[in-house]
Design a protein around this motif. Structure first.
Motif, PDB file in Angstrom:
ATOM      1  N   ASP A  55     -10.900  11.948  -4.487  1.00  0.00           N
ATOM      2  CA  ASP A  55     -12.108  11.137  -4.554  1.00  0.00           C
ATOM      3  C   ASP A  55     -12.832  11.222  -3.215  1.00  0.00           C
ATOM      4  OD1 ASP A  55     -14.033   9.444  -5.554  1.00  0.00           O
ATOM      5  OD2 ASP A  55     -12.622   7.887  -6.186  1.00  0.00           O
ATOM      6  N   THR A 111     -13.757   4.130  -2.358  1.00  0.00           N
ATOM      7  CA  THR A 111     -14.208   5.455  -2.809  1.00  0.00           C
ATOM      8  C   THR A 111     -15.427   5.340  -3.720  1.00  0.00           C
ATOM      9  OG1 THR A 111     -12.873   5.549  -4.825  1.00  0.00           O
ATOM     10  CG2 THR A 111     -11.801   6.183  -2.750  1.00  0.00           C
ATOM     11  N   SER A 160     -15.718   6.207  -6.705  1.00  0.00           N
ATOM     12  CA  SER A 160     -15.375   5.858  -8.084  1.00  0.00           C
ATOM     13  C   SER A 160     -14.835   4.435  -8.200  1.00  0.00           C
ATOM     14  CB  SER A 160     -14.344   6.846  -8.635  1.00  0.00           C
ATOM     15  OG  SER A 160     -13.145   6.788  -7.869  1.00  0.00           O
ATOM     16  N   SER A 161     -15.136   3.586  -7.213  1.00  0.00           N
ATOM     17  CA  SER A 161     -14.792   2.158  -7.231  1.00  0.00           C
ATOM     18  C   SER A 161     -13.307   1.888  -7.063  1.00  0.00           C
ATOM     19  CB  SER A 161     -15.281   1.492  -8.536  1.00  0.00           C
ATOM     20  OG  SER A 161     -16.654   1.700  -8.722  1.00  0.00           O
ATOM     21  N   HIS A 162     -12.608   2.755  -6.346  1.00  0.00           N
ATOM     22  CA  HIS A 162     -11.195   2.544  -6.086  1.00  0.00           C
ATOM     23  C   HIS A 162     -10.978   2.116  -4.636  1.00  0.00           C
ATOM     24  CE1 HIS A 162     -10.796   4.913  -9.807  1.00  0.00           C
ATOM     25  NE2 HIS A 162      -9.609   4.322  -9.924  1.00  0.00           N
ATOM     26  N   TYR A 198      -7.967   1.951  -1.570  1.00  0.00           N
ATOM     27  CA  TYR A 198      -6.659   2.398  -1.080  1.00  0.00           C
ATOM     28  C   TYR A 198      -6.332   1.598   0.170  1.00  0.00           C
ATOM     29  CZ  TYR A 198      -7.204   6.488  -4.131  1.00  0.00           C
ATOM     30  OH  TYR A 198      -7.366   7.328  -5.219  1.00  0.00           O
ATOM     31  N   CYS A 248      -3.264   2.180  -5.951  1.00  0.00           N
ATOM     32  CA  CYS A 248      -4.721   2.268  -5.912  1.00  0.00           C
ATOM     33  C   CYS A 248      -5.339   1.171  -6.779  1.00  0.00           C
ATOM     34  CB  CYS A 248      -5.157   3.655  -6.400  1.00  0.00           C
ATOM     35  SG  CYS A 248      -6.929   3.854  -6.537  1.00  0.00           S
ATOM     36  N   MET A 249      -6.265   0.409  -6.215  1.00  0.00           N
ATOM     37  CA  MET A 249      -6.900  -0.706  -6.928  1.00  0.00           C
ATOM     38  C   MET A 249      -8.256  -0.275  -7.486  1.00  0.00           C
ATOM     39  SD  MET A 249      -6.115  -3.653  -4.071  1.00  0.00           S
ATOM     40  CE  MET A 249      -7.128  -4.885  -4.892  1.00  0.00           C
ATOM     41  N   LEU A 250      -8.547  -0.665  -8.723  1.00  0.00           N
ATOM     42  CA  LEU A 250      -9.834  -0.380  -9.358  1.00  0.00           C
ATOM     43  C   LEU A 250     -10.691  -1.634  -9.347  1.00  0.00           C
ATOM     44  CD1 LEU A 250     -11.734   1.483 -10.941  1.00  0.00           C
ATOM     45  CD2 LEU A 250     -10.594   0.694 -13.048  1.00  0.00           C
TER      46      LEU A 250
END
Length: 302
Positions: A18, A34, A36-38, A40, A52-54
Protein backbone atom coordinates in the motif's frame (compact mmCIF):
# COMPACT_ATOMS: atom_id res chain seq x y z
CA UNK A 1 8.97 -0.64 1.59
CA UNK A 2 9.17 1.13 4.96
CA UNK A 3 12.60 1.91 6.35
CA UNK A 4 13.53 3.33 9.75
CA UNK A 5 16.91 5.06 9.58
CA UNK A 6 18.77 6.13 12.69
CA UNK A 7 21.66 8.46 12.04
CA UNK A 8 23.16 6.83 8.93
CA UNK A 9 22.14 3.18 9.28
CA UNK A 10 18.88 1.34 8.63
CA UNK A 11 17.39 0.18 11.95
CA UNK A 12 14.54 -1.89 10.53
CA UNK A 13 12.42 -2.43 7.42
CA UNK A 14 8.94 -3.68 6.63
CA UNK A 15 7.05 -4.19 3.40
CA UNK A 16 3.37 -3.35 3.01
CA UNK A 17 1.33 -3.54 -0.19
CA UNK A 18 0.00 0.00 0.00
CA UNK A 19 1.02 3.64 -0.24
CA UNK A 20 1.76 5.42 3.05
CA UNK A 21 0.12 8.86 3.18
CA UNK A 22 0.53 9.93 6.82
CA UNK A 23 2.87 9.23 9.71
CA UNK A 24 2.86 10.06 13.42
CA UNK A 25 4.48 8.69 16.54
CA UNK A 26 5.61 9.16 20.12
CA UNK A 27 8.00 7.50 22.55
CA UNK A 28 5.88 4.32 22.57
CA UNK A 29 4.79 3.68 18.99
CA UNK A 30 4.80 4.73 15.34
CA UNK A 31 1.55 4.83 13.33
CA UNK A 32 1.26 4.81 9.55
CA UNK A 33 -1.88 5.61 7.54
CA UNK A 34 -2.24 4.33 4.00
CA UNK A 35 -4.20 5.40 0.94
CA UNK A 36 -6.58 2.44 1.35
CA UNK A 37 -7.66 3.55 4.87
CA UNK A 38 -5.46 1.13 6.78
CA UNK A 39 -3.42 1.83 9.92
CA UNK A 40 -0.17 0.10 10.87
CA UNK A 41 1.36 0.43 14.33
CA UNK A 42 4.97 -0.36 15.18
CA UNK A 43 7.27 -0.24 18.16
CA UNK A 44 10.46 1.76 17.73
CA UNK A 45 12.29 -1.46 16.93
CA UNK A 46 9.87 -2.29 14.13
CA UNK A 47 7.73 -4.82 15.96
CA UNK A 48 4.09 -4.79 14.86
CA UNK A 49 1.93 -3.92 17.86
CA UNK A 50 -1.48 -4.68 16.33
CA UNK A 51 -2.87 -6.32 13.23
CA UNK A 52 -3.49 -3.89 10.38
CA UNK A 53 -6.52 -1.75 11.29
CA UNK A 54 -9.17 -0.74 8.73
CA UNK A 55 -10.73 2.71 9.21
CA UNK A 56 -14.24 3.35 7.88
CA UNK A 57 -13.45 5.86 5.15
CA UNK A 58 -10.44 7.55 3.52
CA UNK A 59 -8.03 8.99 6.09
CA UNK A 60 -7.47 12.75 5.97
CA UNK A 61 -4.18 14.50 6.58
CA UNK A 62 -5.06 14.84 10.27
CA UNK A 63 -3.52 12.04 12.31
CA UNK A 64 -1.88 12.70 15.67
CA UNK A 65 -0.88 11.09 18.96
CA UNK A 66 0.01 12.17 22.50
CA UNK A 67 2.43 10.98 25.15
CA UNK A 68 -0.31 9.00 26.93
CA UNK A 69 -0.44 6.47 24.08
CA UNK A 70 -3.59 7.89 22.41
CA UNK A 71 -3.90 7.94 18.61
CA UNK A 72 -6.36 10.18 16.74
CA UNK A 73 -7.45 9.77 13.12
CA UNK A 74 -9.90 11.96 11.19
CA UNK A 75 -11.41 10.72 7.94
CA UNK A 76 -12.30 12.89 4.96
CA UNK A 77 -15.96 12.24 5.82
CA UNK A 78 -15.51 13.98 9.17
CA UNK A 79 -15.38 10.94 11.43
CA UNK A 80 -13.04 11.16 14.43
CA UNK A 81 -11.51 8.02 15.95
CA UNK A 82 -9.42 7.98 19.11
CA UNK A 83 -7.77 4.85 20.50
CA UNK A 84 -5.26 4.11 23.22
CA UNK A 85 -2.67 1.96 21.49
CA UNK A 86 -0.93 0.93 24.71
CA UNK A 87 -4.17 -0.38 26.23
CA UNK A 88 -5.55 -1.54 22.87
CA UNK A 89 -8.88 0.13 23.54
CA UNK A 90 -11.17 2.65 21.83
CA UNK A 91 -11.65 5.89 23.75
CA UNK A 92 -14.43 7.31 21.59
CA UNK A 93 -15.67 8.07 18.09
CA UNK A 94 -17.20 11.37 17.08
CA UNK A 95 -18.37 13.38 14.12
CA UNK A 96 -16.88 16.76 13.26
CA UNK A 97 -19.27 19.62 14.11
CA UNK A 98 -21.83 20.41 11.42
CA UNK A 99 -20.40 23.92 11.17
CA UNK A 100 -17.50 22.26 9.35
CA UNK A 101 -19.23 19.52 7.36
CA UNK A 102 -22.14 21.70 6.18
CA UNK A 103 -20.19 24.88 5.41
CA UNK A 104 -17.96 24.64 2.37
CA UNK A 105 -16.33 27.99 3.11
CA UNK A 106 -14.93 26.63 6.40
CA UNK A 107 -12.04 24.22 6.45
CA UNK A 108 -9.93 22.61 9.15
CA UNK A 109 -6.57 24.35 9.44
CA UNK A 110 -5.27 22.05 12.15
CA UNK A 111 -6.34 19.10 14.27
CA UNK A 112 -4.50 17.61 17.22
CA UNK A 113 -5.05 15.45 20.27
CA UNK A 114 -4.79 16.85 23.78
CA UNK A 115 -2.94 15.41 26.73
CA UNK A 116 -6.00 13.51 27.95
CA UNK A 117 -7.23 12.38 24.54
CA UNK A 118 -9.43 15.31 23.53
CA UNK A 119 -9.66 16.07 19.81
CA UNK A 120 -8.97 19.76 19.14
CA UNK A 121 -9.71 21.34 15.76
CA UNK A 122 -8.91 24.86 14.55
CA UNK A 123 -10.95 26.15 11.62
CA UNK A 124 -10.02 28.50 8.81
CA UNK A 125 -11.82 31.36 10.61
CA UNK A 126 -9.39 30.78 13.55
CA UNK A 127 -12.04 29.46 15.95
CA UNK A 128 -11.11 26.30 17.85
CA UNK A 129 -13.27 23.49 19.19
CA UNK A 130 -12.55 20.65 21.59
CA UNK A 131 -14.50 17.40 21.84
CA UNK A 132 -15.73 16.50 25.32
CA UNK A 133 -16.20 12.69 25.42
CA UNK A 134 -18.20 12.79 28.64
CA UNK A 135 -20.65 15.37 27.28
CA UNK A 136 -20.42 13.92 23.74
CA UNK A 137 -20.32 17.43 22.30
CA UNK A 138 -17.96 19.96 20.76
CA UNK A 139 -17.07 23.02 22.83
CA UNK A 140 -15.73 26.28 21.44
CA UNK A 141 -12.54 27.29 23.26
CA UNK A 142 -11.04 29.86 20.89
CA UNK A 143 -12.95 32.76 19.34
CA UNK A 144 -13.33 36.54 19.17
CA UNK A 145 -16.43 36.83 21.34
CA UNK A 146 -15.11 39.19 24.02
CA UNK A 147 -13.76 42.30 22.27
CA UNK A 148 -14.59 44.61 25.19
CA UNK A 149 -13.00 42.48 27.88
CA UNK A 150 -10.10 44.02 29.79
CA UNK A 151 -8.34 40.69 29.33
CA UNK A 152 -8.83 40.33 25.59
CA UNK A 153 -5.73 38.61 24.21
CA UNK A 154 -4.96 41.55 21.92
CA UNK A 155 -4.44 43.67 25.05
CA UNK A 156 -2.59 41.14 27.17
CA UNK A 157 -0.32 39.27 24.79
CA UNK A 158 2.68 41.46 25.59
CA UNK A 159 2.53 40.51 29.26
CA UNK A 160 0.60 37.37 28.38
CA UNK A 161 -0.91 34.63 30.46
CA UNK A 162 1.02 31.45 31.10
CA UNK A 163 1.83 30.02 27.68
CA UNK A 164 -0.25 26.86 27.85
CA UNK A 165 -2.33 25.00 25.24
CA UNK A 166 -5.34 27.30 25.63
CA UNK A 167 -3.26 30.43 25.10
CA UNK A 168 -1.69 28.95 21.97
CA UNK A 169 -5.12 28.28 20.47
CA UNK A 170 -6.67 31.58 21.43
CA UNK A 171 -3.81 33.69 20.18
CA UNK A 172 -4.66 32.32 16.71
CA UNK A 173 -8.12 33.88 16.99
CA UNK A 174 -6.64 37.30 17.82
CA UNK A 175 -6.54 39.25 14.57
CA UNK A 176 -5.50 42.49 16.29
CA UNK A 177 -8.69 44.23 15.17
CA UNK A 178 -9.64 45.29 18.70
CA UNK A 179 -7.77 48.37 19.84
CA UNK A 180 -7.47 49.60 23.44
CA UNK A 181 -9.33 52.77 22.44
CA UNK A 182 -12.51 50.74 21.88
CA UNK A 183 -12.67 50.15 25.63
CA UNK A 184 -13.02 53.86 26.28
CA UNK A 185 -15.87 54.11 23.74
CA UNK A 186 -17.99 51.46 25.48
CA UNK A 187 -20.26 51.86 28.47
CA UNK A 188 -18.56 50.85 31.75
CA UNK A 189 -21.35 48.43 32.64
CA UNK A 190 -21.02 46.69 29.25
CA UNK A 191 -17.27 46.38 29.62
CA UNK A 192 -17.58 44.98 33.14
CA UNK A 193 -20.22 42.43 32.11
CA UNK A 194 -18.14 41.25 29.15
CA UNK A 195 -14.95 41.11 31.22
CA UNK A 196 -16.59 38.90 33.85
CA UNK A 197 -18.09 36.64 31.17
CA UNK A 198 -14.71 36.38 29.47
CA UNK A 199 -12.95 35.37 32.69
CA UNK A 200 -15.61 32.77 33.50
CA UNK A 201 -15.33 31.36 29.99
CA UNK A 202 -11.55 31.18 30.28
CA UNK A 203 -11.81 29.17 33.51
CA UNK A 204 -14.28 26.75 31.92
CA UNK A 205 -12.06 26.38 28.84
CA UNK A 206 -9.03 25.60 30.99
CA UNK A 207 -10.96 22.75 32.60
CA UNK A 208 -12.13 21.46 29.21
CA UNK A 209 -8.66 21.43 27.69
CA UNK A 210 -7.02 20.16 30.90
CA UNK A 211 -4.54 22.95 31.66
CA UNK A 212 -3.99 23.37 35.44
CA UNK A 213 -1.40 26.17 35.16
CA UNK A 214 -3.70 28.31 32.99
CA UNK A 215 -6.65 27.48 35.25
CA UNK A 216 -4.82 28.90 38.28
CA UNK A 217 -3.84 31.97 36.26
CA UNK A 218 -7.38 32.81 35.09
CA UNK A 219 -8.96 31.88 38.43
CA UNK A 220 -6.67 34.36 40.16
CA UNK A 221 -7.56 37.12 37.68
CA UNK A 222 -11.25 36.32 38.11
CA UNK A 223 -11.15 36.53 41.90
CA UNK A 224 -9.10 39.72 41.73
CA UNK A 225 -11.69 41.32 39.42
CA UNK A 226 -14.65 40.17 41.50
CA UNK A 227 -12.95 41.56 44.59
CA UNK A 228 -12.19 44.91 42.97
CA UNK A 229 -15.84 45.23 41.92
CA UNK A 230 -17.12 43.90 45.29
CA UNK A 231 -19.24 41.26 43.56
CA UNK A 232 -20.09 39.37 46.73
CA UNK A 233 -22.66 36.87 45.31
CA UNK A 234 -20.23 35.47 42.73
CA UNK A 235 -17.34 35.37 45.20
CA UNK A 236 -19.51 33.58 47.74
CA UNK A 237 -20.69 31.04 45.18
CA UNK A 238 -17.14 30.37 43.98
CA UNK A 239 -15.88 30.02 47.55
CA UNK A 240 -18.61 27.50 48.36
CA UNK A 241 -17.73 25.45 45.27
CA UNK A 242 -14.05 25.32 46.20
CA UNK A 243 -14.81 24.72 49.88
CA UNK A 244 -17.28 21.91 49.29
CA UNK A 245 -20.28 20.84 51.39
CA UNK A 246 -19.83 21.59 55.10
CA UNK A 247 -20.62 18.00 56.06
CA UNK A 248 -17.78 16.47 54.02
CA UNK A 249 -15.13 15.04 56.36
CA UNK A 250 -11.45 14.52 55.67
CA UNK A 251 -12.01 10.77 55.35
CA UNK A 252 -14.80 11.27 52.82
CA UNK A 253 -12.53 13.50 50.74
CA UNK A 254 -10.37 10.43 50.14
CA UNK A 255 -13.42 8.55 48.82
CA UNK A 256 -14.91 10.72 46.06
CA UNK A 257 -17.47 8.05 45.12
CA UNK A 258 -19.31 8.76 48.37
CA UNK A 259 -20.28 12.30 47.36
CA UNK A 260 -20.92 14.31 44.21
CA UNK A 261 -18.48 17.07 45.08
CA UNK A 262 -14.92 16.48 43.90
CA UNK A 263 -12.13 17.80 46.16
CA UNK A 264 -9.85 18.45 43.17
CA UNK A 265 -9.96 20.16 39.80
CA UNK A 266 -7.34 19.30 37.20
CA UNK A 267 -5.39 17.55 39.94
CA UNK A 268 -5.34 20.67 42.14
CA UNK A 269 -6.82 20.72 45.63
CA UNK A 270 -9.84 23.03 45.61
CA UNK A 271 -9.43 23.94 49.27
CA UNK A 272 -5.77 24.78 48.78
CA UNK A 273 -6.73 26.98 45.85
CA UNK A 274 -9.23 28.72 48.12
CA UNK A 275 -6.57 29.25 50.80
CA UNK A 276 -4.30 30.83 48.18
CA UNK A 277 -7.12 33.10 46.96
CA UNK A 278 -8.23 34.41 50.36
CA UNK A 279 -5.51 37.12 50.53
CA UNK A 280 -6.86 38.55 47.26
CA UNK A 281 -10.40 38.71 48.62
CA UNK A 282 -9.30 40.19 51.94
CA UNK A 283 -7.88 43.23 50.11
CA UNK A 284 -11.42 44.58 49.89
CA UNK A 285 -12.27 45.88 53.36
CA UNK A 286 -16.04 45.98 52.83
CA UNK A 287 -18.05 44.39 55.62
CA UNK A 288 -19.66 41.81 53.31
CA UNK A 289 -16.39 40.52 51.92
CA UNK A 290 -14.66 40.51 55.30
CA UNK A 291 -17.50 38.37 56.64
CA UNK A 292 -17.02 36.03 53.67
CA UNK A 293 -13.29 35.77 54.34
CA UNK A 294 -13.87 35.00 58.03
CA UNK A 295 -16.53 32.40 57.23
CA UNK A 296 -14.26 30.64 54.75
CA UNK A 297 -11.31 30.72 57.15
CA UNK A 298 -13.40 29.14 59.88
CA UNK A 299 -14.62 26.41 57.53
CA UNK A 300 -11.11 25.63 56.28
CA UNK A 301 -9.87 25.22 59.85
CA UNK A 302 -12.57 22.68 60.77
Amino acid sequence: LISCIRETSVSWRDKIRDRVVRLTGNSDFIALATASSHLYTYSHEGRRLLPCMLVDGPISKFIDCNTAGDLMVITVDGNVYVWNIKKQSALYTAKLPSIVTANRSLKIDNASIGSTGQCIVTLSDSTSYIYHPGMKSWMRIGDRCYPLSEFNSSLTKLDGPIKGPLHKLQILADDGSISPSSLFMSRPEDQLSETISHLENQIACCIAIGSPSEYKHWLSLYVRKLTDEALHPKLSELSDELLGPPHVTSNELMQPNLNTWSPTVLGLSKRQLLRDLLPLISRNRSLQLQRLVNRVKDSLEK
